[in-house]
Scaffold this active site. Structure first.
Site, PDB file in Angstrom:
ATOM      1  N   ASP A 181     -10.156   2.578   2.941  1.00  0.00           N
ATOM      2  CA  ASP A 181     -10.250   1.893   4.235  1.00  0.00           C
ATOM      3  C   ASP A 181     -11.012   2.729   5.272  1.00  0.00           C
ATOM      4  O   ASP A 181     -11.764   2.176   6.083  1.00  0.00           O
ATOM      5  CB  ASP A 181      -8.856   1.551   4.774  1.00  0.00           C
ATOM      6  N   LYS A 231       0.816  -1.227   0.000  1.00  0.00           N
ATOM      7  CA  LYS A 231       0.000   0.000   0.000  1.00  0.00           C
ATOM      8  C   LYS A 231       0.850   1.278   0.000  1.00  0.00           C
ATOM      9  O   LYS A 231       0.457   2.282  -0.594  1.00  0.00           O
ATOM     10  CB  LYS A 231      -0.942   0.015   1.209  1.00  0.00           C
TER      11      LYS A 231
END
Ligand code: ATR
Length: 284
Positions: free
Chosen positions: A109, A72
């Site tokens: 997220d 990420k």
């Protein structure tokens, strides 16, 4: 499943390893449900190849990809432009390729965290009481960004390694407040939202050792861990008549913006999807 053609819309999830990712099952369910000519593939990419692989997405005709552990942060550095959420969190979990082959990096997220809590605990209001976050890794960054965005007045942060909590304080500033890991139980007094972002309670790891008696009576207790689905923390929350919110919903909800951007349909999270994703799961 009909076979893919040159016209089939292609997306996937990049990770290393990636075989335990639930994302192909989840996106595959939505593609079937909405009758979309699309495919969503697991894309195992080793760390030395991550930048090349991300850059190759539009060249291979992909409309984008999700990015998972450990890539990420590399995705954050590789894309051409970033959403505000990605910038705040410092990581990218969703890449969208535009028509010119430019890569847009988003982080969904925080969205997934908030949507999961709202769907399971409609009474929940961030402004009502302080929140307590346990853990200071990547998941904690997304949770903190989400809570700040939702107007949390005070966010207490406890982490075994204090320096990592201090890094988050330096990044996010107010309304974060660090509490010692050993003081986590005392810090629960008056708290309305408790979130575990540590790996404690996950299959194969020790349980999270906490005493929930100080939490507000209507407190929401969320575990980011979803294997097992009902962690010892969530069991303890249910036993105290609090509002337990499991971690699977965050995974399901964080997938929605990517699916909509790639396949052109806003997907719905419901029990049928949860059951499908859970069926045959090996706990990983
Ligand atoms: P992620 O990025 O997925 O959140 P991570 O960066 O590995 O994962 O973070 C895991 C979190 O679990 C950290 O907050 C870690 O605490 P440290 O920063 O002290 O390592 C926490 N954690 C893992 N094992 C733990 C344990 N036995 N006791 C307390 N905290 C633990």
């Amino acid at each position: 499943m009909p076979s893919a053609t040159a016209k089939t819309i292609k997306a996937g999830v990049i990770g290393w390893p990636v075989e335990h990712s639930l994302s192909p099952k989840l996106h595959g369910f939505w593609l079937d449900r909405y009758g979309i000519d699309g495919i969503y593939l697991p894309l195992p990419v080793s760390p030395p190849n991550i930048e090349d692989a991300i850059r190759a997405l539009p060249k291979l005709g992909f409309v984008g990809a999700n990015v998972t552990v450990p890539h990420k942060e590399a995705a954050f550095r590789t894309v051409d432009s970033l959403s505000e959420a990605a910038r705040q969190i410092g990581a990218v979990n969703t890449i969208v390729c535009d028509e010119d082959g430019e890569l847009y990096g988003d982080n969904t997220d925080a969205f997934g965290f908030i949507e999961n809590i709202r769907s399971r605990a409609p009474h929940w209001r961030t402004a009502d009481a302080p929140a307590l976050i346990l853990g200071a890794g990547g998941a904690a960054r997304a949770v903190i960004a989400a809570l700040i965005d939702a107007g949390a007045p005070e966010i207490l942060l406890a982490n075994r390694t204090r320096e990592r909590a201090e890094e988050l304080l330096a990044h996010f500033g107010m309304p974060l407040k660090i509490v010692g890991w050993d003081d986590r139980n005392d810090a629960m007094t008056g708290v309305g939202t408790l979130v575990n972002t540590t790996t404690l309670g996950m299959t194969g790891n020790p349980p999270l050792d906490v005493d929930l008696s100080g939490l507000n009576d209507n407190a929401v207790v969320n575990d980011i861990v979803y294997a097992p689905l009902e962690t010892p923390l969530l069991k303890a929350a249910a036993a105290r008549n609090l509002v337990p919110v499991d971690g699977l919903g965050m995974l399901l909800h964080q997938a929605r913006p990517g699916f909509e951007a790639w396949f052109g349909k806003r997907p719905v999270v419901d029990e049928e999807l949860r059951d499908h994703v859970l069926a045959g799961r090996d706990g990983g």
